[in-house]
Motif scaffolding. Sequence first.
Motif, PDB file in Angstrom:
ATOM      1  N   GLU A 115       0.826  -1.198   0.000  1.00  9.76           N
ATOM      2  CA  GLU A 115       0.000   0.000   0.000  1.00  9.76           C
ATOM      3  C   GLU A 115       0.859   1.245   0.000  1.00  9.76           C
ATOM      4  O   GLU A 115       2.032   1.210   0.377  1.00  9.76           O
ATOM      5  N   GLY A 116       0.259   2.333  -0.466  1.00  2.00           N
ATOM      6  CA  GLY A 116       0.980   3.587  -0.509  1.00  2.00           C
ATOM      7  C   GLY A 116       0.076   4.732  -0.919  1.00  2.00           C
ATOM      8  O   GLY A 116      -1.106   4.549  -1.221  1.00  2.00           O
ATOM      9  N   ASP A 117       0.663   5.913  -0.934  1.00  2.00           N
ATOM     10  CA  ASP A 117      -0.059   7.101  -1.361  1.00  2.00           C
ATOM     11  C   ASP A 117       0.039   7.209  -2.873  1.00  2.00           C
ATOM     12  O   ASP A 117       1.048   6.836  -3.467  1.00  2.00           O
ATOM     13  N   LEU A 118      -1.004   7.736  -3.477  1.00  2.00           N
ATOM     14  CA  LEU A 118      -0.980   7.897  -4.918  1.00  2.00           C
ATOM     15  C   LEU A 118      -1.051   9.360  -5.296  1.00  2.00           C
ATOM     16  O   LEU A 118      -1.637  10.179  -4.592  1.00  2.00           O
ATOM     17  N   THR A 119      -0.397   9.665  -6.397  1.00  2.00           N
ATOM     18  CA  THR A 119      -0.477  10.969  -7.024  1.00  2.00           C
ATOM     19  C   THR A 119      -0.652  10.706  -8.512  1.00  2.00           C
ATOM     20  O   THR A 119      -0.403   9.597  -8.982  1.00  2.00           O
ATOM     21  N   GLY A 120      -1.054  11.699  -9.227  1.00  4.98           N
ATOM     22  CA  GLY A 120      -1.190  11.490 -10.660  1.00  4.98           C
ATOM     23  C   GLY A 120      -1.871  12.637 -11.348  1.00  4.98           C
ATOM     24  O   GLY A 120      -2.057  13.711 -10.778  1.00  4.98           O
ATOM     25  N   ASP A 121      -2.237  12.364 -12.598  1.00  2.00           N
ATOM     26  CA  ASP A 121      -2.826  13.382 -13.458  1.00  2.00           C
ATOM     27  C   ASP A 121      -3.985  12.806 -14.246  1.00  2.00           C
ATOM     28  O   ASP A 121      -3.973  11.637 -14.628  1.00  2.00           O
ATOM     29  N   VAL A 122      -4.952  13.678 -14.529  1.00  6.72           N
ATOM     30  CA  VAL A 122      -5.975  13.377 -15.520  1.00  6.72           C
ATOM     31  C   VAL A 122      -5.309  13.681 -16.856  1.00  6.72           C
ATOM     32  O   VAL A 122      -4.686  14.739 -17.017  1.00  6.72           O
ATOM     33  N   GLY A 133       5.033   3.825  -1.505  1.00  4.06           N
ATOM     34  CA  GLY A 133       4.851   3.469  -0.107  1.00  4.06           C
ATOM     35  C   GLY A 133       6.114   2.817   0.406  1.00  4.06           C
ATOM     36  O   GLY A 133       7.078   2.618  -0.339  1.00  4.06           O
ATOM     37  N   ALA A 134       6.122   2.445   1.679  1.00  7.85           N
ATOM     38  CA  ALA A 134       7.291   1.822   2.294  1.00  7.85           C
ATOM     39  C   ALA A 134       7.672   0.524   1.590  1.00  7.85           C
ATOM     40  O   ALA A 134       8.847   0.196   1.474  1.00  7.85           O
ATOM     41  N   ASP A 135       6.672  -0.222   1.091  1.00  8.74           N
ATOM     42  CA  ASP A 135       6.930  -1.525   0.494  1.00  8.74           C
ATOM     43  C   ASP A 135       6.454  -1.642  -0.952  1.00  8.74           C
ATOM     44  O   ASP A 135       6.364  -2.733  -1.494  1.00  8.74           O
ATOM     45  N   ILE A 136       6.132  -0.506  -1.598  1.00 11.95           N
ATOM     46  CA  ILE A 136       5.614  -0.570  -2.965  1.00 11.95           C
ATOM     47  C   ILE A 136       5.987   0.669  -3.763  1.00 11.95           C
ATOM     48  O   ILE A 136       6.053   1.763  -3.230  1.00 11.95           O
ATOM     49  N   SER A 137       6.234   0.429  -5.024  1.00 10.77           N
ATOM     50  CA  SER A 137       6.403   1.481  -6.009  1.00 10.77           C
ATOM     51  C   SER A 137       5.738   0.949  -7.274  1.00 10.77           C
ATOM     52  O   SER A 137       6.090  -0.130  -7.745  1.00 10.77           O
ATOM     53  N   ALA A 138       4.766   1.683  -7.782  1.00 12.30           N
ATOM     54  CA  ALA A 138       4.028   1.199  -8.949  1.00 12.30           C
ATOM     55  C   ALA A 138       3.549   2.374  -9.787  1.00 12.30           C
ATOM     56  O   ALA A 138       3.364   3.483  -9.287  1.00 12.30           O
ATOM     57  N   ASN A 139       3.361   2.103 -11.055  1.00 11.52           N
ATOM     58  CA  ASN A 139       2.786   3.058 -11.992  1.00 11.52           C
ATOM     59  C   ASN A 139       1.531   2.428 -12.566  1.00 11.52           C
ATOM     60  O   ASN A 139       1.526   1.240 -12.897  1.00 11.52           O
ATOM     61  N   MET A 140       0.480   3.225 -12.705  1.00 10.87           N
ATOM     62  CA  MET A 140      -0.774   2.703 -13.219  1.00 10.87           C
ATOM     63  C   MET A 140      -1.350   3.678 -14.237  1.00 10.87           C
ATOM     64  O   MET A 140      -1.437   4.876 -13.972  1.00 10.87           O
ATOM     65  N   ASP A 141      -1.702   3.148 -15.404  1.00 13.58           N
ATOM     66  CA  ASP A 141      -2.364   3.933 -16.436  1.00 13.58           C
ATOM     67  C   ASP A 141      -3.748   3.346 -16.666  1.00 13.58           C
ATOM     68  O   ASP A 141      -3.907   2.123 -16.765  1.00 13.58           O
TER      69      ASP A 141
END
Length: 170
Positions: A115-122, A133-141
């Motif tokens: 789990e983690g915090d998300l940021t992004g753009d429309v 997050g402490a245990d995750i790094s991910a990109n999502m489109d």
Amino acid sequence: MSWKLGGWAASRLSLAIFGLCAAIVPLRSADAITTSPFAALVGRWTGEGVLGFKASKPERVKCRATYILDPASQNELKQTIRCATSSGAIEVISNIKEAGGKLTGHWKETIHNFEGDLTGDVTPKGFRVIVRGADISANMDIVVRGSMQAVEIQFVNSSLIGLSMAMKKG
């Protein structure tokens, strides 16, 4: 990232995702600026895709996603994506807020406990999200066109490599 699927499955998935992405038009037109950027997502979606693992071969998945828009604010969305393979599952729950084309919120994968915090753009095609997050790094489109949606998640430094899926609303 290189995933291999057998014959028709790979061709079918590739064509579906390519066709969806090639046909994308902006989500918001000049006369619909006041509409929530999440409006096209609201509802239940089902489809298929591929889930990749570091320790084993990628697997075909069947997925469903549900998007619920906060009726009071129109700029808060709850996203739930559930996918199942023959040997496991993945479940993503996100709470996302939009302000001025920017996204913020919280993202959690409940099966593998990331789990983690998300940021992004429309974006003109949909949404681009970064999760840290402490245990995750991910990109999502997320790309949306009418009743079709493509979701691509790339995991970094995780037991998961990625999730690609094409879904239809309804």
